[in-house]
Scaffold this motif. Structure first.
Motif, PDB file in Angstrom:
ATOM      1  N   MET A 223       0.809  -1.218   0.000  1.00 41.32           N
ATOM      2  CA  MET A 223       0.000   0.000   0.000  1.00 41.32           C
ATOM      3  C   MET A 223       0.845   1.272   0.000  1.00 41.32           C
ATOM      4  SD  MET A 223      -3.262  -0.467  -0.253  1.00 41.32           S
ATOM      5  CE  MET A 223      -3.853   1.127   0.291  1.00 41.32           C
TER       6      MET A 223
ATOM      7  N   VAL B 252       0.924   3.999  -2.930  1.00 43.86           N
ATOM      8  CA  VAL B 252      -0.029   5.081  -3.217  1.00 43.86           C
ATOM      9  C   VAL B 252       0.646   6.444  -3.187  1.00 43.86           C
ATOM     10  CG1 VAL B 252      -1.979   3.779  -2.295  1.00 43.86           C
ATOM     11  CG2 VAL B 252      -0.749   5.365  -0.798  1.00 43.86           C
TER      12      VAL B 252
ATOM     13  N   THR C 287      -4.020  10.042   2.620  1.00 42.75           N
ATOM     14  CA  THR C 287      -3.838   9.485   1.272  1.00 42.75           C
ATOM     15  C   THR C 287      -3.919   7.971   1.308  1.00 42.75           C
ATOM     16  OG1 THR C 287      -2.389  11.344   0.723  1.00 42.75           O
ATOM     17  CG2 THR C 287      -2.312   9.429  -0.738  1.00 42.75           C
TER      18      THR C 287
ATOM     19  N   GLN D  30      -7.632   6.879   2.204  1.00 43.30           N
ATOM     20  CA  GLN D  30      -8.558   7.111   1.089  1.00 43.30           C
ATOM     21  C   GLN D  30      -8.499   5.995   0.051  1.00 43.30           C
ATOM     22  OE1 GLN D  30      -7.358  10.988  -0.265  1.00 43.30           O
ATOM     23  NE2 GLN D  30      -8.878  12.059   0.977  1.00 43.30           N
ATOM     24  N   ASN D  31      -7.393   5.249   0.047  1.00 46.88           N
ATOM     25  CA  ASN D  31      -7.228   4.168  -0.930  1.00 46.88           C
ATOM     26  C   ASN D  31      -7.685   2.816  -0.395  1.00 46.88           C
ATOM     27  OD1 ASN D  31      -5.581   4.842  -3.635  1.00 46.88           O
ATOM     28  ND2 ASN D  31      -4.994   6.280  -2.009  1.00 46.88           N
TER      29      ASN D  31
ATOM     30  N   SER E 292     -10.181   0.994  -0.544  1.00 42.69           N
ATOM     31  CA  SER E 292     -11.435   0.793  -1.268  1.00 42.69           C
ATOM     32  C   SER E 292     -11.150  -0.031  -2.514  1.00 42.69           C
ATOM     33  CB  SER E 292     -12.041   2.149  -1.663  1.00 42.69           C
ATOM     34  OG  SER E 292     -13.044   1.981  -2.633  1.00 42.69           O
TER      35      SER E 292
ATOM     36  N   SER F 273      -9.769   1.482  -5.676  1.00 50.61           N
ATOM     37  CA  SER F 273      -8.352   1.809  -5.777  1.00 50.61           C
ATOM     38  C   SER F 273      -7.589   0.638  -6.396  1.00 50.61           C
ATOM     39  CB  SER F 273      -7.770   2.137  -4.389  1.00 50.61           C
ATOM     40  OG  SER F 273      -6.360   2.164  -4.428  1.00 50.61           O
ATOM     41  N   THR F 274      -6.857   0.925  -7.467  1.00 50.23           N
ATOM     42  CA  THR F 274      -6.052  -0.107  -8.128  1.00 50.23           C
ATOM     43  C   THR F 274      -4.973  -0.643  -7.187  1.00 50.23           C
ATOM     44  OG1 THR F 274      -6.408   0.949 -10.274  1.00 50.23           O
ATOM     45  CG2 THR F 274      -4.570  -0.584 -10.121  1.00 50.23           C
TER      46      THR F 274
ATOM     47  N   PHE G  33      -5.068  -0.760  -3.911  1.00 53.52           N
ATOM     48  CA  PHE G  33      -5.688  -1.583  -2.865  1.00 53.52           C
ATOM     49  C   PHE G  33      -5.931  -3.006  -3.387  1.00 53.52           C
ATOM     50  CE2 PHE G  33      -9.516  -3.260  -0.753  1.00 53.52           C
ATOM     51  CZ  PHE G  33      -9.102  -3.199   0.584  1.00 53.52           C
TER      52      PHE G  33
END
Length: 742
Positions: free
Chosen positions: A103, A106, A383, A386-387, A389, A392-393, A395
């Motif tokens: 992660m 990001v 930041t 927020q990813n 989800s 999100s690529t 994630f």
């Protein structure tokens, strides 16, 4: 061949490979003489993990990235070693660690490399278990190796602090030259314009990356640490090259129509094409001189070529007996002349920066708020959150990679595998967020491993001397890291050779090592490829509409800024330059997304032809907008009429509608009455033409310079607006057609 070899030896990839080889080989050699090979090897690992994030850029970011890589790699090794005490602890820790490390990506490209460093260290930590004081010593030596590499990297940097920027500048000049040459080829009667357009779009991606690298290196270095003469020189050249690219995009004419118009006077277009080719050749020569650090002496004379083009226009005007600059044909030629004249001036500025001393005041007019052109870098925790989800690529990739590594670890323990961590290494190296790149790297990794294994088997069968194997290992290490970014199959081949030669010095059963290496690579490749196909895949047809929307939005904002600039006049404002930068970047991102889509299974290449048509339409729209922007910049224009503002508003509204359609909003939610709008636009275009005709009548046949400029401006602005209006309507139609066929 000599030039290519010199270019390779001067390249950033080769220098980085030399640095890591020196940093890794030195401790191994020194500690081996003291019978402490394991310590030397650990120090070398620390250097290797730190090297991964040592990519060019701002010095502070480079140092911070290397320190972060070193600490995260060491921390990952310690965590896995401590968790291995208990199976109940180990698996949850492994899952959380892999997911967290993935992660980190990001936060951008450098953070992605830091993440990769941590994942590699985690994978290699399974090769040997450490506990207690031995674990602390191991961690200390890894940190020491990282600091040792950092010192070597800084030594190389301070020896040649601007070499990377110079090489990037040389590459930027050479690519710009190639771009101009391709633009020139469009004027060939028999040119395959579709193929040339595709090549131009691909070049746009490369130029966007280099422009971003130069901004990051030159502007941040200037902002943080003052500005040296060389930094100023490169920064001026960079600013001019961006504007040269805009002018190159601005020369978007209807080539077939022009060839028909001037079919009886081919010398006119031939003079223009000759000039375009010579400008490309000049930049190519300049780029090579910057790359080689050789004195530049121009053999081209662009102002003479410009004069030849002007004479060709005058000859055409005399032969056709046209009134002075009042016919559409002469106005088009005059417009072409004005664009290329401006381009010549800017190319001469770039040429001047590398042949004359630079005055610090030369940059004052150009560098206002330059740091605002930089892409902001944020490392805020929000930041990351927020990813979290499935939209999100990163994630989805993190989940996919975590599960694949877990499966790879279990497979390695179940099967009679010698080195389970090789499976994990293969998964980490191959798996990427996108299917296409993972598929490509899977194939290349397999080919490289097989080739390396076969070559190594042959060499090991003949060579048994440890010193010779050591020399071969270091040579392969340099070549492996040098080619990893340039040509991955070759890089993978040399890395495989390097690993096997190292094992050849340590173990007698090297043939078994080769077989296990190949088997582990195949297992890891199969797992990575399968996971990317079935576990929350990131198919490009799902994200391509977003890239398309971003590109349309960026071009719309650019057109807005052009309109504002035409109304307000004066110097080119910062918002205009920012809008231009984003428009160029987004069209590159859109093309990159489309290229990734072409690498995916045919069943996933949904509406491929329709999307490509939209990519080309948006590129043409951007070219037309750049054309109008360049015209307004290069002329002292008259006051913008209300009709101009109404028409540009309609163009912007069309693009807004296209974005709404991409978001799958219902057609009746789009407040557009097509018939009424078209009638209104016809009236506005008629109004613009009437203004022009009134000015012609009011001149009473007196064609002074001011009148000529007004006539050119009126005609060309009308043509630009007609072109932009038609393109924006075609984009709306194409987006609507895609929506209907979903």
């Amino acid at each position: 061949m000599n030039r290519q070899l010199q270019k390779f030896l001067e390249s950033t990839d080769f220098i980085r490979a030399v640095k890591v080889t020196v940093a890794a080989a030195t401790p191994v050699i020194l500690f081996s003489y003291l019978d402490l090979f394991s310590i030397g090897f650990t120090v070398a690992l620390g250097a290797l993990f730190t090297f991964i994030s040592d990519i060019p850029g701002n010095l502070r970011h480079r140092v911070n990235g290397m320190l972060a890589s070193n600490l995260i790699a060491t921390g990952s090794t310690v965590i896995i070693s401590l968790a291995a005490i208990s199976h109940w602890i180990f698996y949850p820790v492994l899952i959380l660690l892999v997911f967290f490390l993935s992660m980190i990506a990001v936060y951008g490209h450098r953070a992605t490399l830091v993440s990769f460093s941590g994942l590699l260290a985690m994978s290699l930590s399974f090769s040997h278990s450490y506990t207690g004081w031995a674990l602390l010593e191991h961690a200390g030596f890894m940190i020491g190796g990282g600091l040792f590499y950092l010192c070597i990297s800084m030594i190389f940097y301070f020896i040649r602090p601007y070499r990377y920027a110079e090489l990037q500048m040389a590459e930027c000049i050479l690519l710009t030259s190639k771009y101009l040459k391709l633009r020139g080829r469009l004027w060939d009667t028999h040119a395959n314009r579709d193929k040339i357009t595709e090549k131009l779009l691909t070049l746009q991606i490369e130029l966007n990356d280099i422009h971003e690298n130069l901004r990051e290196t030159l502007i941040r270095n200037r902002t943080k640490g003052g500005s040296s003469n060389q930094n100023r020189r490169l920064l001026i050249a960079h600013i001019e090259l961006v504007e040269i690219l805009e002018l190159a995009m601005a020369t978007s004419f209807d080539h077939e129509k022009l060839h028909q118009t001037f079919s009886r006077h081919p010398y006119v277009l031939n003079a223009y094409r000759h000039l375009a080719y010579n400008l490309a050749a000049l930049l190519n020569q300049l780029g090579q001189s910057v790359e080689k650090r050789k004195k530049y002496t121009s053999v081209h004379h662009p102002f003479k070529d410009l004069e030849s083009f002007k004479k060709a226009i005058d000859r055409y005007e005399a032969e056709t007996n046209t009134d002075i600059r009042t016919t559409d044909e002469v106005l088009v030629l005059t417009n072409m002349f004005n664009y290329v004249e401006k381009q010549v001036e800017k190319i001469k500025v770039v040429e001047y920066t590398f042949t004359h001393a630079i005055n610090p005041h030369d940059l004052k007019r150009k560098d206002r708020e330059l740091e605002k052109l930089l892409t902001p870098i944020h490392y805020a925790p929000i930041t990351l959150t927020q990813n979290f989800s499935f939209s999100s690529t990163i994630f989805r990739h993190s989940l996919r990679l975590t599960l694949t590594i877990l499966v790879g670890f279990l497979v390695g323990n179940v099967l009679p595998i010698q080195n389970t961590y090789w499976i994990l290494l293969t998964i980490v190296v191959i798996m990427r967020p996108g299917y296409g790149l993972t598929k490509q790297r899977s194939f290349h990794r397999t080919i490289g491993t097989l080739a390396g294994g076969i070559i190594a088997f042959g060499i090991i069968s003949v060579v048994h001397n440890s010193t010779v194997l050591g020399i071969l290992a270091m040579t392969c290490m340099v070549l492996g890291f040098s080619f990893s970014q340039r040509n991955y199959p070759i890089g993978a081949t040399f890395i495989t050779l390097y690993v096997i030669f190292v094992y050849g010095m340590l173990t007698p059963d090297i043939r078994d090592v080769i077989l296990f290496r190949i088997a582990d690579t195949l297992i890891g490749t199969i797992l990575a490829f399968t996971a990317n196909h079935f576990l929350w895949p990131s198919w490009e047809f799902l994200s391509l509409p977003t890239f398309l929307e971003n590109s349309i939005k960026a071009t719309r904002d650019y057109i807005k800024e052009i309109s504002v600039f035409y109304n307000r006049k004066g110097e080119v404002p910062l918002p205009y330059r920012l809008a231009r930068k984003h428009a160029f970047i987004e069209i590159g991102n859109l093309m990159a997304s489309f290229q990734r889509m072409t690498q995916e299974p045919r069943s996933r290449q949904k509406q491929l032809g329709q999307y490509y048509a939209l990519v080309v339409l948006n590129h043409t729209l951007l070219s037309s907008a750049a054309s109008m922007g360049a015209f307004i910049q290069s002329r002292k224009t008259t006051k913008a009429s209300e009709a101009f503002n109404v028409i540009t508003g309609a163009i912007i509204n069309n693009l807004d509608n296209a974005m709404r359609l991409l978001n799958e909003e219902q057609q009746n939610n789009i407040s557009v009455d097509t018939v009424e709008v078209k009638e209104m636009l016809k009236l506005r275009f008629t109004e613009l033409k009437e203004i022009r005709e009134k000015e012609i009548m009011a001149s009473n046949g007196i064609y002074d310079d001011n009148f000529k400029l007004k006539m050119e401006e009126g005609q060309l602005i009308i043509e630009h607006l007609i072109g932009l209006t038609n393109l924006s309507e075609n984009i709306v139609k194409a987006v609507r057609d895609i929506g209907k066929s979903r």
